[in-house]
Scaffold this motif. Structure first.
Motif, PDB file in Angstrom:
ATOM      1  N   GLN A   1       0.829  -1.212   0.000  1.00  0.00           N
ATOM      2  CA  GLN A   1       0.000   0.000   0.000  1.00  0.00           C
ATOM      3  C   GLN A   1       0.859   1.257   0.000  1.00  0.00           C
ATOM      4  OE1 GLN A   1      -3.384   0.821   0.382  1.00  0.00           O
ATOM      5  NE2 GLN A   1      -4.144  -1.255   0.192  1.00  0.00           N
TER       6      GLN A   1
ATOM      7  N   ASN B   1      -5.453  -3.682   8.944  1.00  0.00           N
ATOM      8  CA  ASN B   1      -6.372  -4.273   7.964  1.00  0.00           C
ATOM      9  C   ASN B   1      -6.585  -3.372   6.749  1.00  0.00           C
ATOM     10  OD1 ASN B   1      -6.722  -6.640   9.433  1.00  0.00           O
ATOM     11  ND2 ASN B   1      -8.463  -5.814  10.574  1.00  0.00           N
ATOM     12  N   ALA B   2      -6.346  -2.084   6.929  1.00  0.00           N
ATOM     13  CA  ALA B   2      -6.451  -1.139   5.806  1.00  0.00           C
ATOM     14  C   ALA B   2      -5.137  -1.062   5.023  1.00  0.00           C
ATOM     15  CB  ALA B   2      -6.837   0.244   6.333  1.00  0.00           C
TER      16      ALA B   2
ATOM     17  N   GLU C   1     -10.943   6.494  10.348  1.00  0.00           N
ATOM     18  CA  GLU C   1     -11.240   6.521   8.911  1.00  0.00           C
ATOM     19  C   GLU C   1     -11.104   7.939   8.351  1.00  0.00           C
ATOM     20  OE1 GLU C   1     -11.909   5.304   5.163  1.00  0.00           O
ATOM     21  OE2 GLU C   1     -11.654   3.966   6.874  1.00  0.00           O
TER      22      GLU C   1
ATOM     23  N   ILE D   1      -7.322   8.704   8.042  1.00  0.00           N
ATOM     24  CA  ILE D   1      -6.586   8.064   6.946  1.00  0.00           C
ATOM     25  C   ILE D   1      -7.067   8.539   5.577  1.00  0.00           C
ATOM     26  CG2 ILE D   1      -5.900   6.078   8.318  1.00  0.00           C
ATOM     27  CD1 ILE D   1      -7.970   4.410   6.887  1.00  0.00           C
ATOM     28  N   GLN D   2      -8.261   9.122   5.521  1.00  0.00           N
ATOM     29  CA  GLN D   2      -8.741   9.702   4.263  1.00  0.00           C
ATOM     30  C   GLN D   2      -8.165  11.092   4.020  1.00  0.00           C
ATOM     31  OE1 GLN D   2     -10.363   7.988   1.978  1.00  0.00           O
ATOM     32  NE2 GLN D   2     -10.279   6.250   3.373  1.00  0.00           N
TER      33      GLN D   2
ATOM     34  N   ILE E   1      -2.135  -0.198   6.237  1.00  0.00           N
ATOM     35  CA  ILE E   1      -1.291   0.907   6.683  1.00  0.00           C
ATOM     36  C   ILE E   1      -0.232   0.377   7.646  1.00  0.00           C
ATOM     37  CG2 ILE E   1      -1.270   3.095   7.943  1.00  0.00           C
ATOM     38  CD1 ILE E   1      -4.182   3.447   6.826  1.00  0.00           C
TER      39      ILE E   1
ATOM     40  N   LYS F   1       1.581   3.102   2.522  1.00  0.00           N
ATOM     41  CA  LYS F   1       1.007   4.102   3.420  1.00  0.00           C
ATOM     42  C   LYS F   1       1.550   3.845   4.820  1.00  0.00           C
ATOM     43  CE  LYS F   1      -3.300   4.695   0.902  1.00  0.00           C
ATOM     44  NZ  LYS F   1      -4.761   4.572   0.966  1.00  0.00           N
TER      45      LYS F   1
ATOM     46  N   TYR G   1      -7.478  -2.030  12.924  1.00  0.00           N
ATOM     47  CA  TYR G   1      -8.197  -1.389  11.823  1.00  0.00           C
ATOM     48  C   TYR G   1      -7.206  -0.837  10.798  1.00  0.00           C
ATOM     49  CZ  TYR G   1     -11.245   1.759   9.263  1.00  0.00           C
ATOM     50  OH  TYR G   1     -11.926   2.395   8.267  1.00  0.00           O
ATOM     51  N   LEU G   2      -6.164  -0.154  11.293  1.00  0.00           N
ATOM     52  CA  LEU G   2      -5.156   0.412  10.394  1.00  0.00           C
ATOM     53  C   LEU G   2      -4.398  -0.683   9.658  1.00  0.00           C
ATOM     54  CD1 LEU G   2      -3.872   3.218  12.753  1.00  0.00           C
ATOM     55  CD2 LEU G   2      -5.106   3.559  10.619  1.00  0.00           C
TER      56      LEU G   2
END
Length: 167
Positions: free
Chosen positions: A4, A39-40, A156, A159-160, A42, A6, A36-37
């Motif tokens: 990613q 899994n995204a 969220e 990170i957006q 990051i 990121k 959460y991060l």
């Protein structure tokens, strides 16, 4: 699999609540929002914990002013941050996206809003001098493992790239 590319910088205790002073921990190990991060897609760049390194595991609760009064403390914080800044620069040079930093609200070292913590004062100064992203979010005072409220929404939004979190 493709990276990613990121990255987010995090206060040490976000991934390791074991460094928090006794009876002040708010998660069993790492804050669940770390999952959460991850899994995204990051990645994390974990800042050191100057409180733990300076005064050890069984230190008493201290204020910003008390840490500020420790001879050479601010300079040691800055020294601890140099490798982090070097890594962020290397990531930028290799086209990674540094999203910003996640701090701990009301911490004498890792608070970002309100009375900024000592470590964060030095971190943001070094980021500014090196033209690094200064976006941020903080773990709010109300957050606990059993009381996550709208934490997923806050993460969220961060990170957006919501500009409300820019320094």
């Amino acid at each position: 699999m493709t990276r990613q590319k990121k990255i987010v910088a995090v206060s040490h205790c976000i991934l390791n609540q074991n460094v928090v002073i006794n009876d002040w921990e708010r998660a069993e190990g790492a804050f669940p929002m770390a999952s959460y991060l991850l899994n995204a897609g990051i990645s994390f760049l974990q800042l050191p914990c100057p409180e733990f390194l300076e005064l050890g595991m069984n230190r008493p609760p201290m204020t910003y002013q008390q840490y500020q009064s420790i001879n050479g403390y601010r300079e040691r914080c800055r020294t601890l941050l140099h490798p982090i800044i070097q890594q962020l620069i290397a990531y930028r040079e290799n086209h990674y996206h540094y999203l910003g930093i996640i701090g701990i609200n009301d911490s004498p070292n890792c608070s970002i809003s309100g009375q900024r913590g000592i470590l964060m004062e030095e971190f943001f100064d070094l980021c500014q001098k090196n033209d690094l992203n200064q976006a941020f979010m903080e773990i709010p005072l109300w957050y606990r493992d059993d009381q996550q409220r709208n934490m997923a929404t806050l993460v969220e939004t961060f990170i957006q790239g919501d500009p409300l979190y820019d320094n």
